[in-house]
Design a protein around this motif. Structure first.
Motif, PDB file in Angstrom:
ATOM      1  N   LYS A 125      46.099  51.738  31.387  1.00  0.00           N
ATOM      2  CA  LYS A 125      47.523  51.965  31.638  1.00  0.00           C
ATOM      3  C   LYS A 125      48.396  51.346  30.554  1.00  0.00           C
ATOM      4  N   ASP A 229      51.714  53.659  38.117  1.00  0.00           N
ATOM      5  CA  ASP A 229      50.312  53.370  38.441  1.00  0.00           C
ATOM      6  C   ASP A 229      50.122  51.862  38.662  1.00  0.00           C
ATOM      7  N   GLN A 245      48.125  59.473  48.577  1.00  0.00           N
ATOM      8  CA  GLN A 245      47.575  58.839  47.362  1.00  0.00           C
ATOM      9  C   GLN A 245      48.657  58.121  46.553  1.00  0.00           C
ATOM     10  N   GLU A 297      55.809  63.813  39.858  1.00  0.00           N
ATOM     11  CA  GLU A 297      54.652  62.907  39.799  1.00  0.00           C
ATOM     12  C   GLU A 297      54.155  62.556  41.187  1.00  0.00           C
TER      13      GLU A 297
HETATM   14  N1  LIG Z   1      53.847  57.218  42.558  1.00  0.00           N
HETATM   15  C1  LIG Z   1      52.668  56.537  42.499  1.00  0.00           C
HETATM   16  C2  LIG Z   1      51.784  56.670  41.412  1.00  0.00           C
HETATM   17  C3  LIG Z   1      50.594  55.948  41.402  1.00  0.00           C
HETATM   18  N2  LIG Z   1      50.305  55.102  42.437  1.00  0.00           N
HETATM   19  C4  LIG Z   1      49.064  54.319  42.448  1.00  0.00           C
HETATM   20  O1  LIG Z   1      48.400  54.401  41.182  1.00  0.00           O
HETATM   21  C5  LIG Z   1      47.121  55.041  41.337  1.00  0.00           C
HETATM   22  C6  LIG Z   1      46.858  55.941  40.170  1.00  0.00           C
HETATM   23  O2  LIG Z   1      47.892  56.908  40.119  1.00  0.00           O
HETATM   24  P1  LIG Z   1      47.604  58.298  39.378  1.00  0.00           P
HETATM   25  O3  LIG Z   1      46.525  59.008  40.093  1.00  0.00           O
HETATM   26  O4  LIG Z   1      48.913  58.998  39.198  1.00  0.00           O
HETATM   27  O5  LIG Z   1      47.029  57.757  38.003  1.00  0.00           O
HETATM   28  P2  LIG Z   1      47.090  58.556  36.631  1.00  0.00           P
HETATM   29  O6  LIG Z   1      46.723  59.983  36.932  1.00  0.00           O
HETATM   30  O7  LIG Z   1      48.530  58.429  36.166  1.00  0.00           O
HETATM   31  O8  LIG Z   1      46.129  57.836  35.774  1.00  0.00           O
HETATM   32  C7  LIG Z   1      47.233  55.809  42.645  1.00  0.00           C
HETATM   33  O9  LIG Z   1      45.939  56.017  43.204  1.00  0.00           O
HETATM   34  C8  LIG Z   1      48.088  54.871  43.470  1.00  0.00           C
HETATM   35  O10 LIG Z   1      47.302  53.799  43.974  1.00  0.00           O
HETATM   36  C9  LIG Z   1      51.193  54.963  43.518  1.00  0.00           C
HETATM   37  O11 LIG Z   1      50.921  54.211  44.433  1.00  0.00           O
HETATM   38  N3  LIG Z   1      52.364  55.680  43.530  1.00  0.00           N
END
Ligand SMILES: Nc1ccn([C@@H]2O[C@H](COP(=O)(O)OP(=O)(O)O)[C@@H](O)[C@H]2O)c(=O)n1
Ligand SMILES: C/C(=C\COP(=O)(O)O)CCC[C@H](C)CCC[C@H](C)CCCC(C)C
Length: 325
Positions: A125, A229, A245, A297
């Motif tokens: 990250k 993240d 998620q 997002e």
């Molecule tokens: N708006 C968000 C974005 C991420 N997250 C946390 O960050 C983790 C990773 O986010 P993501 O799947 O968007 O990660 P990347 O696809 O950005 O790598 C998620 O599984 C959540 O635990 C969150 O809680 N709320």
């Protein structure tokens, strides 16, 4: 005048024909190496007989509008300093420097991860946040030539090729895999990281430092999505009703930090004279972009489209519609 010293030359004109000139013919003061022919003494060109001006045009000079005058003056000063071929040399040097910076950044986080000083997820990250923002911050290092943006885009392009080679396991680079993947699998390089560098290529070529659109979009992808993240993993116990998620903490962090980082990067480019902004409108526009990017997002679309595509594209569309350029 002594040979080799730079002299002020009274008049210079460049680029369009007499008929197309939208403003009065310009008088421009700048320095040129002595080797260029001495030009008519200072004074508005429209005082000169047309035959004389047309001779100037035949010998390589032509008329410029006020905007072209400013651009031309700036590039003239650079050409005067670097010489005609110097702009390419300047941009090639800047490209090499930024490529070296990219390699150093990734290898630094690899060493920190290998030494167990930071977790692999945090390393990824931080590379996600820093790479794009530092790449964008390097744009003023490049010259004002029209080819500068293409030189700059070579940096993410080289990294794009690097990700493809190692992602297809045509070669091995454990440091790269360890610092930018979730699970340490080379094929992961072909998803998030690859889309990320492709967005950097698009932003550099199509928006560059001339437009706030690319600046805001990269800031949302790097700063906003990256921090969402980090904050979401740590404080995201309260999940979103439509996406278990993602969490309120993560989305709120994305909105706030995406907004702040975008404003900060816009101020950076504005302070360097890349573009002028009406800040009262700009704050509202960036807040709108940040809201749209945060909503996109937060959607449960991870399996359908990667955040490194949906967030910057949504930001680009919203920013283009609100900034208009
Ligand atoms: N708006 C968000 C974005 C991420 N997250 C946390 O960050 C983790 C990773 O986010 P993501 O799947 O968007 O990660 P990347 O696809 O950005 O790598 C998620 O599984 C959540 O635990 C969150 O809680 N709320
Ligand atoms: C980890 C990265 C993307 C993964 O995103 P996500 O899956 O977590 O959503 C970023 C990958 C970065 C890439 C390997 C290197 C990019 C370097 C950049 C083009 C230039 C940086 C120059 C600067 C001076 C450090």
């Amino acid at each position: 005048m002594a040979i080799g010293t730079k002299v002020s030359v009274g008049v210079m004109v460049a680029a369009s024909s007499l008929a197309n000139c939208r403003t009065t013919l310009s008088l421009v003061q700048f320095h040129l190496p002595l080797l260029r022919p001495r030009l008519p003494s200072a004074g508005p060109l429209h005082n000169l007989p047309l035959a004389h001006v047309s001779n100037l045009i035949k010998s390589g000079y032509c008329i410029q509008t006020s905007q072209e005058k400013n651009n031309y003056t700036r590039s003239c000063k650079q050409r005067a300093f670097f010489g005609d071929g110097g702009l390419e040399l300047h941009d090639a040097g800047a490209t090499a420097l930024v490529v070296a910076g990219a390699y150093t950044l990734v290898s630094t986080f690899d060493k920190l991860t290998s030494a167990n000083l930071i977790q692999q997820n945090l390393s990824r990250k931080l590379v996600h946040i820093l790479s794009g923002l530092l790449f964008m911050a390097s744009w003023p290092m490049f010259s004002t030539s029209t080819g500068a943006r293409y030189f700059a885009s070579l940096v993410p392009l080289i990294n794009c090729l690097r990700l493809i080679v190692y992602g297809l396991s045509l070669a091995k680079d454990e440091g790269l895999v360890n610092s930018v993947t979730r699970e340490g699998k080379p094929e992961e390089l072909l998803r998030g990281p690859l889309y990320y560098v492709m967005i950097l290529i698009l932003s550099a070529i199509f928006f560059w430092r001339d437009s706030p659109v690319g600046v805001v979009s990269v800031s949302m992808m790097c700063g906003g999505d990256g921090i969402a993240d980090i904050m979401g993993r740590r404080f995201g116990s309260l999940k979103l009703p439509y996406n278990q998620q993602k969490s309120w903490a993560g989305s709120l962090s994305m909105f706030v930090f995406g907004f702040l980082i975008s404003i900060g990067m816009l101020y950076y480019f504005s302070a360097l004279g890349c573009f002028q902004l009406d800040w009262s409108c700009t704050v509202q526009r960036v807040a709108l972009v940040s809201l749209v990017a945060t909503l996109v997002e937060s959607l449960p679309t991870t399996g359908i489209v990667d955040d490194n595509i949906s967030v910057p594209i949504a930001s680009m569309v919203t920013a283009f519609l609100s900034f208009g350029y």
